[in-house]
Design a protein around this motif. Sequence first.
Motif, PDB file in Angstrom:
ATOM      1  N   ILE A  45       0.836  -1.198   0.000  1.00 42.88           N
ATOM      2  CA  ILE A  45       0.000   0.000   0.000  1.00 42.88           C
ATOM      3  C   ILE A  45       0.875   1.254   0.000  1.00 42.88           C
ATOM      4  N   ASP A  46       1.907   1.244   0.828  1.00 42.00           N
ATOM      5  CA  ASP A  46       2.789   2.412   0.908  1.00 42.00           C
ATOM      6  C   ASP A  46       3.486   2.684  -0.418  1.00 42.00           C
ATOM      7  N   ILE A  47       3.745   1.635  -1.179  1.00 43.25           N
ATOM      8  CA  ILE A  47       4.465   1.792  -2.450  1.00 43.25           C
ATOM      9  C   ILE A  47       3.525   2.138  -3.595  1.00 43.25           C
ATOM     10  N   HIS A  48       2.380   1.474  -3.674  1.00 43.96           N
ATOM     11  CA  HIS A  48       1.540   1.553  -4.874  1.00 43.96           C
ATOM     12  C   HIS A  48       0.363   2.525  -4.755  1.00 43.96           C
ATOM     13  N   ALA A  49      -0.040   2.874  -3.525  1.00 50.28           N
ATOM     14  CA  ALA A  49      -1.257   3.677  -3.374  1.00 50.28           C
ATOM     15  C   ALA A  49      -0.975   5.130  -3.054  1.00 50.28           C
ATOM     16  N   VAL A  50       0.239   5.586  -3.287  1.00 54.90           N
ATOM     17  CA  VAL A  50       0.570   6.999  -3.045  1.00 54.90           C
ATOM     18  C   VAL A  50       1.244   7.597  -4.273  1.00 54.90           C
ATOM     19  N   LEU A  51       1.020   8.888  -4.473  1.00 56.84           N
ATOM     20  CA  LEU A  51       1.709   9.602  -5.550  1.00 56.84           C
ATOM     21  C   LEU A  51       3.147   9.892  -5.131  1.00 56.84           C
ATOM     22  N   ARG A  52       4.071   9.671  -6.048  1.00 54.64           N
ATOM     23  CA  ARG A  52       5.473   9.932  -5.767  1.00 54.64           C
ATOM     24  C   ARG A  52       5.811  11.375  -6.133  1.00 54.64           C
ATOM     25  N   THR A  53       7.014  11.759  -5.801  1.00 49.71           N
ATOM     26  CA  THR A  53       7.435  13.144  -6.068  1.00 49.71           C
ATOM     27  C   THR A  53       7.296  13.506  -7.529  1.00 49.71           C
ATOM     28  N   THR A  54       7.556  12.542  -8.403  1.00 52.84           N
ATOM     29  CA  THR A  54       7.478  12.816  -9.839  1.00 52.84           C
ATOM     30  C   THR A  54       6.054  12.728 -10.390  1.00 52.84           C
ATOM     31  N   GLU A  55       5.061  12.487  -9.514  1.00 49.76           N
ATOM     32  CA  GLU A  55       3.684  12.296  -9.974  1.00 49.76           C
ATOM     33  C   GLU A  55       2.711  13.296  -9.342  1.00 49.76           C
ATOM     34  N   ILE A  83      -1.040   5.944   7.855  1.00 53.41           N
ATOM     35  CA  ILE A  83      -1.319   5.881   6.420  1.00 53.41           C
ATOM     36  C   ILE A  83      -0.334   6.782   5.677  1.00 53.41           C
ATOM     37  N   ALA A  84       0.279   6.237   4.654  1.00 53.10           N
ATOM     38  CA  ALA A  84       1.226   7.011   3.853  1.00 53.10           C
ATOM     39  C   ALA A  84       0.484   8.131   3.123  1.00 53.10           C
ATOM     40  N   GLU A  85       1.179   9.239   2.919  1.00 53.72           N
ATOM     41  CA  GLU A  85       0.578  10.395   2.266  1.00 53.72           C
ATOM     42  C   GLU A  85       1.166  10.594   0.875  1.00 53.72           C
ATOM     43  N   HIS A  86       0.362  11.220  -0.003  1.00 49.49           N
ATOM     44  CA  HIS A  86       0.867  11.552  -1.337  1.00 49.49           C
ATOM     45  C   HIS A  86       1.974  12.607  -1.236  1.00 49.49           C
ATOM     46  N   ALA A  87       2.892  12.543  -2.190  1.00 51.13           N
ATOM     47  CA  ALA A  87       3.856  13.627  -2.321  1.00 51.13           C
ATOM     48  C   ALA A  87       3.114  14.890  -2.773  1.00 51.13           C
ATOM     49  N   LYS A  88       3.638  16.048  -2.397  1.00 50.94           N
ATOM     50  CA  LYS A  88       3.003  17.325  -2.742  1.00 50.94           C
ATOM     51  C   LYS A  88       3.946  18.153  -3.615  1.00 50.94           C
ATOM     52  N   ILE A  89       3.383  19.221  -4.157  1.00 54.92           N
ATOM     53  CA  ILE A  89       4.194  20.115  -4.982  1.00 54.92           C
ATOM     54  C   ILE A  89       5.405  20.599  -4.192  1.00 54.92           C
ATOM     55  N   LEU A 149       9.351  20.539  -5.201  1.00 60.73           N
ATOM     56  CA  LEU A 149      10.215  21.716  -5.177  1.00 60.73           C
ATOM     57  C   LEU A 149      11.431  21.488  -4.284  1.00 60.73           C
ATOM     58  N   ALA A 150      11.202  20.836  -3.145  1.00 59.12           N
ATOM     59  CA  ALA A 150      12.317  20.564  -2.240  1.00 59.12           C
ATOM     60  C   ALA A 150      13.327  19.641  -2.902  1.00 59.12           C
ATOM     61  N   ALA A 152       3.687  22.141 -12.360  1.00 57.31           N
ATOM     62  CA  ALA A 152       3.921  20.916 -11.600  1.00 57.31           C
ATOM     63  C   ALA A 152       4.499  19.807 -12.465  1.00 57.31           C
ATOM     64  N   ALA A 153       3.977  19.637 -13.667  1.00 58.88           N
ATOM     65  CA  ALA A 153       4.473  18.570 -14.529  1.00 58.88           C
ATOM     66  C   ALA A 153       5.938  18.785 -14.879  1.00 58.88           C
ATOM     67  N   GLY A 154       6.305  20.033 -15.113  1.00 59.46           N
ATOM     68  CA  GLY A 154       7.694  20.329 -15.420  1.00 59.46           C
ATOM     69  C   GLY A 154       8.613  20.042 -14.255  1.00 59.46           C
ATOM     70  N   VAL A 155       8.183  20.402 -13.043  1.00 57.76           N
ATOM     71  CA  VAL A 155       8.987  20.128 -11.850  1.00 57.76           C
ATOM     72  C   VAL A 155       9.193  18.639 -11.697  1.00 57.76           C
ATOM     73  N   ALA A 156       8.116  17.876 -11.829  1.00 59.09           N
ATOM     74  CA  ALA A 156       8.201  16.437 -11.641  1.00 59.09           C
ATOM     75  C   ALA A 156       9.153  15.803 -12.641  1.00 59.09           C
ATOM     76  N   ALA A 157       9.022  16.208 -13.897  1.00 55.51           N
ATOM     77  CA  ALA A 157       9.879  15.634 -14.924  1.00 55.51           C
ATOM     78  C   ALA A 157      11.337  16.009 -14.719  1.00 55.51           C
ATOM     79  N   TRP A 158      11.572  17.197 -14.184  1.00 53.95           N
ATOM     80  CA  TRP A 158      12.943  17.656 -14.021  1.00 53.95           C
ATOM     81  C   TRP A 158      13.624  17.012 -12.811  1.00 53.95           C
ATOM     82  N   VAL A 159      12.833  16.780 -11.742  1.00 54.38           N
ATOM     83  CA  VAL A 159      13.401  16.186 -10.537  1.00 54.38           C
ATOM     84  C   VAL A 159      13.905  14.778 -10.821  1.00 54.38           C
ATOM     85  N   ASP A 160      13.126  14.012 -11.620  1.00 54.77           N
ATOM     86  CA  ASP A 160      13.516  12.621 -11.876  1.00 54.77           C
ATOM     87  C   ASP A 160      13.341  12.329 -13.354  1.00 54.77           C
TER      88      ASP A 160
END
Length: 426
Positions: free
Chosen positions: A314-324, A361-367, A371-372, A393-401
């Motif tokens: 659940i922690d791996i698959h049910a949360v948004l990652r930094t790039t998402e 409960i694991a939380e989604h990554a945020k904008i 940025l961090a 947001a999409a640009g940040v995500a793509a650039w981070v990873d």
Amino acid sequence: MNAGSLEFGDHGAGDGSADLVVIEDEFGTALVGTDDALDQYMASLGMSLVPVQSESGAVLAQMTDAIFGGRAVRSAYSIANHAQSVLSSPRPSPSAGAKVTYHRMVRDTGSGRILSNARIPDPGVAAMGLGPQAVALIALEAAIAAQFDEIHEHLDVIEDKVDEVLRLAYAEQIGDVYGHHRVLVALVREIRGSHALTATDWLTIASLGVDLAVGVERLRTHAVKQLEILDREAGPAKRAEQLEKMLRTNRLADTLRLLVVAQKSLFLWQKLRLEQVKVREPEYLDQTIVSARDRLHEQFRADIDLITKLREAIDIHAVLRTTEVHHMFVGRTLTKLRVELDELLTEFVRARNLQLSEWGIAEHAKIADALAAARDKAGQIVVGGRRQLARGAAGVAAWVDPKEPDGSRDDEEAHEADEERWIKRQ
């Protein structure tokens, strides 16, 4: 406080009776004693007790007369709070015994308030016909009884779905789960009321042990196999689709509920097996107790392992990652699925009384997380960061990873296509 202000239990200090018997095993602590002795012992150690009824009515009656001077007693069980360590700890050496201590309550003669639970020597239980075997049997039965919370709600929720769940788990040989459960409960209740388990009664259920054991393992295997459909590399929309399949199509919730019912039936059968051997083959009771303890330990360990794996998934698959972080619509769906899965696992842990540690409960990554992460790439932020931040947001995500050049566009297009299909389905 002078010596005259103390008294032991409800008897004189020279009385050989006890107020409390404490039996420790690898699963927790069984307690047999008077009401106030149990309450005081629980409060002094901060223990959480599960009231249990001994199925060895005759043995408990004998213990009441021999150890407690004929006073009314009750039994309870405190499940060990170190469940996670079971996974890393070696299996204890096979033994039919358990560590037993005897206690007498020390009271203030003026107020009658219990001041402590003084340990006293063995009051000679062996001479009273209560050897280690009888005490070990009571401890084992208490441990088995405490492994499950009330399961009536599980019976009601899934009764009309049993056949489908058994088909999915290839566990049809387990047969009429509810019919078996009712028969076993009735037989155990009769033994608790000091009725004999006749040879005819045992013959009607003797073969159930193997079918129940195989059915339990297949149900648990079906639950574990759901992890195989989860793709760690998939985008958020695809992961949401996989989690929904696990819950809806493959009926994970019903599988875990039926697993609890089948395990309860298996342990009821073990209780009846112990009674059968105690009465008809007493020379084999020690090895039967060891065998039953092994089965209990295996089930305990397997369920902790199952819950640990599902929580990690659940922690791996049910949360948004930094790039998402820009997949906000799918993120809402993942949140609903994550909460539903968390409630399901909490229900299973409670039904099995596993006493696992709290799990947030694991939380989604945020904008802000994206940025961090971007700022951590300090050497690149001056050159290209501001241009990427300007893209949103999409640009940040793509650039981070960033993806590998040869597959980045294909992967991103695939994820976008998944998300478009997902939105259309909603």
